[in-house]
Motif scaffolding. Structure first.
Motif, PDB file in Angstrom:
ATOM      1  N   SER A 159     -20.442 -15.638-149.532  1.00  0.00           N
ATOM      2  CA  SER A 159     -20.187 -16.213-148.209  1.00  0.00           C
ATOM      3  C   SER A 159     -18.782 -15.915-147.699  1.00  0.00           C
ATOM      4  N   ARG A 160     -17.844 -15.641-148.600  1.00  0.00           N
ATOM      5  CA  ARG A 160     -16.458 -15.365-148.182  1.00  0.00           C
ATOM      6  C   ARG A 160     -16.208 -13.877-147.933  1.00  0.00           C
ATOM      7  N   SER A 161     -17.161 -13.045-148.273  1.00  0.00           N
ATOM      8  CA  SER A 161     -16.946 -11.598-148.212  1.00  0.00           C
ATOM      9  C   SER A 161     -17.482 -10.980-146.921  1.00  0.00           C
ATOM     10  N   ARG A 162     -16.772  -9.945-146.455  1.00  0.00           N
ATOM     11  CA  ARG A 162     -17.235  -9.169-145.290  1.00  0.00           C
ATOM     12  C   ARG A 162     -17.985  -7.913-145.730  1.00  0.00           C
ATOM     13  N   GLU A 163     -17.950  -7.602-147.001  1.00  0.00           N
ATOM     14  CA  GLU A 163     -18.599  -6.397-147.508  1.00  0.00           C
ATOM     15  C   GLU A 163     -20.103  -6.425-147.234  1.00  0.00           C
ATOM     16  N   GLY A 164     -20.601  -5.341-146.666  1.00  0.00           N
ATOM     17  CA  GLY A 164     -22.028  -5.222-146.407  1.00  0.00           C
ATOM     18  C   GLY A 164     -22.527  -5.943-145.170  1.00  0.00           C
ATOM     19  N   ARG A 165     -21.624  -6.533-144.413  1.00  0.00           N
ATOM     20  CA  ARG A 165     -22.046  -7.310-143.234  1.00  0.00           C
ATOM     21  C   ARG A 165     -21.968  -6.516-141.934  1.00  0.00           C
ATOM     22  N   LEU A 166     -21.025  -5.574-141.840  1.00  0.00           N
ATOM     23  CA  LEU A 166     -20.816  -4.845-140.596  1.00  0.00           C
ATOM     24  C   LEU A 166     -21.866  -3.754-140.406  1.00  0.00           C
ATOM     25  N   ASN A 167     -22.222  -3.537-139.148  1.00  0.00           N
ATOM     26  CA  ASN A 167     -23.229  -2.526-138.777  1.00  0.00           C
ATOM     27  C   ASN A 167     -24.570  -2.739-139.482  1.00  0.00           C
ATOM     28  N   PHE A 168     -24.875  -3.999-139.690  1.00  0.00           N
ATOM     29  CA  PHE A 168     -26.184  -4.364-140.219  1.00  0.00           C
ATOM     30  C   PHE A 168     -27.207  -4.259-139.083  1.00  0.00           C
ATOM     31  N   SER A 169     -28.466  -4.007-139.430  1.00  0.00           N
ATOM     32  CA  SER A 169     -29.528  -3.979-138.419  1.00  0.00           C
ATOM     33  C   SER A 169     -30.712  -4.788-138.920  1.00  0.00           C
ATOM     34  N   ILE A 170     -30.971  -5.916-138.272  1.00  0.00           N
ATOM     35  CA  ILE A 170     -32.122  -6.728-138.677  1.00  0.00           C
ATOM     36  C   ILE A 170     -33.422  -5.984-138.367  1.00  0.00           C
ATOM     37  N   ARG A 171     -33.407  -5.125-137.358  1.00  0.00           N
ATOM     38  CA  ARG A 171     -34.581  -4.298-137.056  1.00  0.00           C
ATOM     39  C   ARG A 171     -34.936  -3.421-138.262  1.00  0.00           C
ATOM     40  N   LYS A 172     -33.931  -2.695-138.763  1.00  0.00           N
ATOM     41  CA  LYS A 172     -34.159  -1.791-139.888  1.00  0.00           C
ATOM     42  C   LYS A 172     -34.557  -2.571-141.139  1.00  0.00           C
ATOM     43  N   PHE A 173     -33.910  -3.704-141.347  1.00  0.00           N
ATOM     44  CA  PHE A 173     -34.239  -4.532-142.503  1.00  0.00           C
ATOM     45  C   PHE A 173     -35.703  -4.962-142.430  1.00  0.00           C
ATOM     46  N   ALA A 174     -36.134  -5.372-141.247  1.00  0.00           N
ATOM     47  CA  ALA A 174     -37.523  -5.812-141.064  1.00  0.00           C
ATOM     48  C   ALA A 174     -38.495  -4.669-141.317  1.00  0.00           C
ATOM     49  N   VAL A 175     -38.138  -3.470-140.876  1.00  0.00           N
ATOM     50  CA  VAL A 175     -38.998  -2.305-141.115  1.00  0.00           C
ATOM     51  C   VAL A 175     -39.060  -1.988-142.606  1.00  0.00           C
ATOM     52  N   ASN A 176     -37.897  -2.018-143.269  1.00  0.00           N
ATOM     53  CA  ASN A 176     -37.831  -1.678-144.697  1.00  0.00           C
ATOM     54  C   ASN A 176     -38.728  -2.569-145.550  1.00  0.00           C
ATOM     55  N   TYR A 177     -38.866  -3.832-145.127  1.00  0.00           N
ATOM     56  CA  TYR A 177     -39.639  -4.778-145.925  1.00  0.00           C
ATOM     57  C   TYR A 177     -40.939  -5.211-145.237  1.00  0.00           C
ATOM     58  N   SER A 178     -41.347  -4.440-144.240  1.00  0.00           N
ATOM     59  CA  SER A 178     -42.627  -4.672-143.546  1.00  0.00           C
ATOM     60  C   SER A 178     -42.765  -6.116-143.053  1.00  0.00           C
ATOM     61  N   LEU A 179     -41.718  -6.595-142.380  1.00  0.00           N
ATOM     62  CA  LEU A 179     -41.707  -7.978-141.909  1.00  0.00           C
ATOM     63  C   LEU A 179     -42.322  -8.150-140.525  1.00  0.00           C
ATOM     64  N   GLY A 180     -42.489  -7.049-139.799  1.00  0.00           N
ATOM     65  CA  GLY A 180     -43.037  -7.164-138.454  1.00  0.00           C
ATOM     66  C   GLY A 180     -42.043  -7.779-137.482  1.00  0.00           C
ATOM     67  N   GLN A 181     -42.550  -8.440-136.456  1.00  0.00           N
ATOM     68  CA  GLN A 181     -41.711  -9.095-135.455  1.00  0.00           C
ATOM     69  C   GLN A 181     -41.409 -10.534-135.883  1.00  0.00           C
ATOM     70  N   PRO A 182     -40.274 -11.091-135.450  1.00  0.00           N
ATOM     71  CA  PRO A 182     -39.945 -12.470-135.821  1.00  0.00           C
ATOM     72  C   PRO A 182     -40.935 -13.476-135.241  1.00  0.00           C
ATOM     73  N   VAL A 183     -41.187 -14.535-135.995  1.00  0.00           N
ATOM     74  CA  VAL A 183     -42.120 -15.573-135.556  1.00  0.00           C
ATOM     75  C   VAL A 183     -41.403 -16.741-134.891  1.00  0.00           C
ATOM     76  N   ALA A 184     -40.095 -16.842-135.095  1.00  0.00           N
ATOM     77  CA  ALA A 184     -39.307 -17.913-134.470  1.00  0.00           C
ATOM     78  C   ALA A 184     -37.874 -17.429-134.289  1.00  0.00           C
ATOM     79  N   GLY A 185     -37.196 -18.003-133.306  1.00  0.00           N
ATOM     80  CA  GLY A 185     -35.826 -17.584-133.056  1.00  0.00           C
ATOM     81  C   GLY A 185     -35.065 -18.558-132.177  1.00  0.00           C
ATOM     82  N   ASN A 186     -33.759 -18.362-132.127  1.00  0.00           N
ATOM     83  CA  ASN A 186     -32.881 -19.169-131.297  1.00  0.00           C
ATOM     84  C   ASN A 186     -31.511 -18.485-131.315  1.00  0.00           C
TER      85      ASN A 186
END
Length: 205
Positions: A159-186
């Motif tokens: 939680s204190r680290s910035r490593e691996g956080r920048l230029n993240f893509s939730i779209r790509k993550f969802a594709v990589n793990y076959s998550l489809g579209q989000p079911v809830a959001g805010n």
């Protein structure tokens, strides 16, 4: 139940569904679509912080109010289904120049039946820390339904680290793990306050 009662019940259900549909549409008005996701989720995710602050589809909260991990993250979850919960900032370092899009603030997978507390923490919660002078940032919460329990390959992020956080893509993550579209959001918006330097001082690389 009388026919009048049935009509009243159906009217109530329709009104509630219509109001929620109008509300969730604020994610599109806030350009969460297309900046973060391709399709608006069908349900508003309920998020409340220990400070008492709640996320209300684009309301402004302060970094001080959201510095701690939410105590409430609720959606209509199937008790026998696994989910992934994510929080990202697409406006880094600013909305006008989002070259670091997205910053990953929280990622929990294998959440069974909405029990986020006992899910698999991939990236520990990190509160909002928008740099001074960069204006409002959007902080987007998303829930994805998994097809089953997943063996996530990502390196765990403290939680204190910035490593691996920048230029993240939730779209790509969802594709990589076959998550489809989000079911809830805010989402909420936040800009610099006096807590940001404290957050930065606690950061490890």
């Amino acid at each position: 139940m009388t026919s009048k009662s049935v009509c009243l019940l159906l009217t109530f259900v329709y009104v509630v569904a219509f109001v929620e549909s109008v509300d969730i549409g604020k994610m599109e008005k806030g350009e969460i679509v297309p900046d973060v996701i391709d399709k608006i989720p069908s349900e508003v995710l309920k998020v409340i912080y220990p400070s008492g602050a709640s996320v209300e589809l684009g309301n402004e909260l302060t970094p001080t109010q959201v510095k701690d991990e939410p105590i409430t993250v609720n959606w209509t979850a199937d008790p026998n289904t696994f989910y992934t919960v994510a929080m990202v900032d697409p406006d880094a370092p600013s909305r006008e120049d989002p070259k670091l899009r997205e910053v990953l603030h929280w990622l929990v997978g294998n959440v069974k039946g909405g029990d986020v507390e006992n899910g698999e923490v991939i990236a520990g919660y990190r509160g909002s820390g928008p740099p001074q002078g960069t204006g409002l940032h959007r902080y987007v919460f998303l829930v994805y339904q998994q097809n089953g329990k997943i063996d996530f390959k990502e390196k765990k992020i403290d939680s204190r680290s910035r490593e691996g956080r920048l230029n993240f893509s939730i779209r790509k993550f969802a594709v990589n793990y076959s998550l489809g579209q989000p079911v809830a959001g805010n989402y909420y918006q936040a800009q610099f306050d006096d807590y940001v330097p404290i957050l930065q001082s606690q950061t490890i690389q």
